[in-house]
Write a protein that holds these residues in place. Sequence first.
Motif, PDB file in Angstrom:
ATOM      1  N   HIS A  58       0.853  -1.202   0.000  1.00  0.00           N
ATOM      2  CA  HIS A  58       0.000   0.000   0.000  1.00  0.00           C
ATOM      3  C   HIS A  58       0.886   1.249   0.000  1.00  0.00           C
ATOM      4  CE1 HIS A  58      -3.777  -2.083   1.354  1.00  0.00           C
ATOM      5  NE2 HIS A  58      -2.877  -2.972   1.713  1.00  0.00           N
ATOM      6  N   HIS A 175      -2.587  -3.363  -3.255  1.00  0.00           N
ATOM      7  CA  HIS A 175      -3.981  -3.120  -2.908  1.00  0.00           C
ATOM      8  C   HIS A 175      -4.879  -3.127  -4.145  1.00  0.00           C
ATOM      9  CE1 HIS A 175      -6.832  -0.393  -0.314  1.00  0.00           C
ATOM     10  NE2 HIS A 175      -7.443  -1.459  -0.769  1.00  0.00           N
ATOM     11  N   CYS A 183      -4.455   2.845  -4.942  1.00  0.00           N
ATOM     12  CA  CYS A 183      -3.371   2.439  -4.035  1.00  0.00           C
ATOM     13  C   CYS A 183      -2.634   1.221  -4.609  1.00  0.00           C
ATOM     14  CB  CYS A 183      -3.962   2.116  -2.656  1.00  0.00           C
ATOM     15  SG  CYS A 183      -2.775   1.528  -1.460  1.00  0.00           S
TER      16      CYS A 183
HETATM   17 ZN   LIG Z   1      -4.061   0.566   0.129  1.00  0.00          ZN
END
Ligand SMILES: [Zn+2]
Length: 203
Positions: A58, A175, A183
């Motif tokens: 992330h 992500h 992300c």
């Molecule tokens: Zn994320």
Amino acid sequence: MKQLLTTLLVLIFFSGCQRPATKQAVPESISYLSREDWKAQPAVLPMRAHTIEWLTIHHTATRQLPGKSLADKMQSLQKFSQEEGLLASGKTKPAWADVPYHYYVDCNGAVAEGREAGFAGDSNTAYDPAGHLLIVVEGNFEEEALTQAQLKTLHKLIPAMAKKYGIPADKLGAHEDYAETLCPGKNLYALLPSFQKLISNPK
Ligand SMILES: [Zn+2]
């Protein structure tokens, strides 16, 4: 004799105060803050134990802050995480038990322990983070580039985590592979194949 007994009692007392000996998972050559080091608060809600199968990357989606200490960043992130709040998207965020990620890589390349790795993380998006070891990298990588220090740390941290948890290269993802999100940003996402190579061909 009395002095010896006192010494022994003091030793027993102090060894009893330490956390059970869990071996630090982060390579020793990386500058590292444990939860104790950054003075984490305990979790405020129950958490789900999980078994790690995937390694998932992330970004914080906030700009890199080289002048703020990592301990301050972790305390702010924990405060935000443990309270209900309003997100930039206008959605509300429920209070979470703790920091949603397991490891935080700051812009100076230091790593902080987030949520304990044995507990599933949290997300504002529609995927179940159970089974994912979550590494968050400080920055908005739609706009910014990773720092050299972050790259150096990730090149050591990712293969070390993959080895510790038996995660194969094809289970390293981001992500956006699991949910509708930007992300971890295009500049970080583009590095994933090189990170996967580090897992399949560790140096
Ligand atoms: Zn994320």
